[in-house]
Structure formats: C-alpha cells, structure tokens
Design a protein around this motif. Sequence first.
Motif: not given
Length: 496
Positions: A264-281
């Motif tokens: 759920s946190t990953m999905r939220l990160a994609r939504k909120i951080c959008g194009e700024t996302l650079s890594a999810i581990e």
Amino acid sequence: MWSQIVRRLSTSPLTRVRHPKLRRSPHYATLTDKDISFFERLLPDGRAITNPDDCLPYNIDWIKTCQGQSQLILRPKTVDEVQAILRYCYERQLAVCPQSGNTSLAGGSVPVFDEIVLSLRSLNSIGDFDENSGVLIADAGCILETLNNHVLQFGHTMPLDLGAKGSCLIGGNVATNAGGIRVVRFGSLRSAVLGLEIVLADGSILDCLTSLRKDNTGIDLKQPFIGSEGILGIITRVALVCPSAMSGVGLGFFSSSSFENILSTMRLARKICGETLSAIEFLDESTYNLSLKNLQKINNPIESNKFYILVETMSSTDEQAKTTLEKLANAALEKEFITDGTLAQDLTQYKDLWSIRERVPEALVSDGYVFKYDFSLPPSRMYKLVEETQKRMKQFSNVRNVTGFGHLGDQNLHLNITVKNGYSDEIKHALEPWLYEWVAKERGSISAEHGLGLHKSKYLQLNKGKQSLELMKQMKNMFDPKCILNPYKVIPYQID
Ligand SMILES: Cc1cc2nc3c(=O)[nH]c(=O)nc-3n(C[C@H](O)[C@H](O)[C@H](O)COP(=O)(O)OP(=O)(O)OC[C@H]3O[C@@H](n4cnc5c(N)ncnc54)[C@H](O)[C@@H]3O)c2cc1C
C-alpha cells in the motif's frame, strides 16, 4: 608438466559439493608449457598469472559457492591483446572464463574446472563523454563507481547503481544486464546501452559501437550480448547514455506491520511522488536484524517492526524531492500503512540509510553459507514465497535465517537462506527444484537480474519453452562454434 596437472583435475572443492555430477568435458584441450610461454610473451609485466596463490582470488566467487582450478589468469590491456588471446584459444580449443569484477551472485564469473580466466580489469580507459548527448564511451574494465564519478563532473550520472558499484566493472554489468536500485527511474541497463564492441570467440571483432539513440538499420546485433553472461563474446567497449544528475534527492525509511501495508505504501508513493520516484526497496525483519547484527556502523534509525521500505526521490530541486517524500510520509502514517519512519536530512544520513539496504549481501555472507535466489514475481505473491520457504526450512536445525528483501519497485525478490556449518545437500534438495517450480507456476522469472550463471542454468527450461531453448543453442553455436566461452553456464549443457 601443465597437462599432467590439469588432467588430474576433477570438479573443484566448493563447486563439487554443490554440483557433484559436473564433469570436465574432454572436448577442451589442456594447457601446456607451450601455451603458457605464448601467453607470457603476449602479456609481459606479469599479466599472464600462473602462481597458484595469485590465481586463487580469480577462482573463488564473491559469495563463496564456487571454486575453479584455473592455472592461468590473463589480464590484457588492449583490445588487440584480447583478440590475440581468443584467436589462440579458439585454434587450440582452450576453454575461457571471462571475468570482470567477480561479483556475480550466480556462479558465472569463475571457472568450473581449468578454464583460462580472461580478466578484463586492466582494459580500463575512459573514453569520450559527449556533453550534448550524454553518451559515454568506456572500456569494459572500468569500475562502475569510477565511471559515475567521471560523468558527475559533467552533471550526469550512470544509468545504474548497485551495492557492488565499487568492485563491479561496466563490461560485467552489461554482460549480466544488471538491475540494481534505479531501475524504477532509468529502466533496465539494456535501454541505456547504445553500442558495444565485442571480440568474438575466434578473435574477430564485432563492431556495434555506435553512440546513436536511434538507429533502425537492420537487426540490432548488440542485443544478444547484453545479459548473455559471457557465453557469446567478450564485451570490450561500451557506449552508454547517462541521464542528467539531479541536484535534489530525498530518502525515506519506514517501518510497517505487514507486507500488505508495504505494498500500500508503494502504491501511495507512486501516486504522491510521481515522476520524482527513483527507488523503492524493501526488507523484512530478519534481513534488517541481520544487517544490524553483522555490520559495523549500522544503527537502528527507527522503531522496529516486521517490514521496512525505502523510498527515494530525485528532482531538479531539493525542495521538490523532499516535499513529495514528506507528503508521502504524512499520508502513509495517517492511513496507518507505516508505523514509524525517518527522512534523510543530509548526505551522511542519506548514505547511512542506503547502506542498511546495500550492505545486506555482506551481512548475509557473515551469517553462514548462503543459498541465494533472485526472482521476479507479481508483488502480491512475493512475500508468500518467503513465508512458504520459512515453513519448509523449519525442519532443519542448521538453517539460521530465511530472509526476503529486494527491489520492490520492479517486482524483484531476493530470497536468501543462511546455513551454519557450510553447504548442506539436504537443504539444497529441499529448496531446488521446488523454489524454481513455484516461481515458474506463477509465471515469474527464476533470475530477475543476477543471471543464470552455473547454479541456475539447468532450470532455464522452466522459464523458456523448447523453441526458445533451441534458438539459444543455435545462437551459441553461431557465435562460438567451438563452445570455448564460459562453458557449463547459462544454457544447459552446451557440450556433450
Ligand atoms: C554486494 C553486491 C550487491 C549486488 N547488487 C546487485 C544488484 O542490485 N543488481 C544486480 O543486477 N546485481 C547485483 N549484484 C551482482 C553483480 O554485482 C552483478 O551481476 C554485476 O553486474 C556483475 O559485474 P562484475 O563486473 O562483477 O562481473 P563478473 O561477476 O565478473 O561477471 C558476471 C558475468 O559476466 C561475464 N562477463 C564479465 N565480463 C564480461 C565481458 N567483458 N564480456 C563478456 N562477458 C563478461 C562473466 O563471465 C560472468 O558470467 C550484486 C553483487 C554484490 C556482491
């Protein structure tokens, strides 16, 4: 003398315990004094290494699951020398194991028997960097981190980053189509490789070294070499497109009570951080505890829980990179997806948080013999596999830890089982082929990024159909008809 020594060789110690049925193929010639003299003349200044103590580090893999018995290590400095080596080996039918930084986690980079090690470490000149296109040309033996420091001077960054960056070489990265922590942002390494120079098994050159983003002229011949783990040719030079370095970076480290909440946190990160996302581990509790226990200078920065997620953002401004992360942290806390967290405030904290994740392989090796797996799976199934493995391993008192972590943003699970008192055949048989079949049933990949190397080659057919396997064998035959390059690896038994 050499031929007598080599004839006595059976499989080598570490390799033999894990692959007892492997036999050296009589198809290959054995090294003679005459061969050694040829290579000593070709590579003066001690670049043809024969002293057994000096050969040893080239014979053992990073994770200590394989040990070859190569009696000759060659360190060419030029492409001409690589060509001359292969011409000779091809003529004599001497088997060759290409090696870069020797950080392979699949048993691909060390010889199985007495193959000659062709180390690319000394082929390490950095070529031009074109500031207009962001394209770097470099020799295959350049260290990834050195190249990154080089392009940073021009405001660019390498399109990949991984824990082994200080040791792995760019040729090895291309040969494994390495993934790492920035696939979320930059895609796979394959998409950044614009050109390659390759020395084929017979010593001829395949020149695909263009620096063009677009080139639709016929079949793109460099592609089969990317990720082919040294079985088709030797990569000697690469052209890579390097993205602009972002001056703004943010990093958040959060704990959570369940894997569901991590997703759920990953999905939220994609939504909120959008194009700024650079890594999810992500890391599970046992991975995290191992890092804290086995590594120096790693402290627990947040309240403990069952799972941990790292989210990194990059942007042209520091403010944007950090603001989106703060928004994510607040929203995830409010929704109770996470229970605690911290945001890196400066470069030191940024590096410290990253090292918790990047140094996990080191922490695992300190815990015992490691059975290491690297799967691509649908996110909703990733942790199910860890739980099932934990259950399956309960019967073994010598299993220390069953841990799951990995590149969550690109569905890549690293599953590791650490065992005290060394390798165990019983444990291996409880894990294989069960794990590979489980993953294949889910239509996952049995090797997301590490490659097949020696350990996984026999399971390739679980992921690829008969037709694909047959075509792979035909390609191998076409590029390396005498099968001298990296034998016994990747494609199940190339030599009968
Ligand atoms: C701490 C740690 C963290 C890691 N993290 C990651 C990660 O996040 N993502 C990931 O993908 N991997 C990771 N790895 C695995 C490894 O670092 C990568 O596979 C890396 O790309 C290998 O590069 P290398 O230079 O060490 O190549 P080597 O290990 O020397 O070789 C790898 C394979 O390529 C072949 N080869 C090497 N050079 C050439 C060449 N010039 N031409 C043709 N074939 C060649 C070798 O025969 C071998 O089969 C990690 C390893 C460690 C130890």
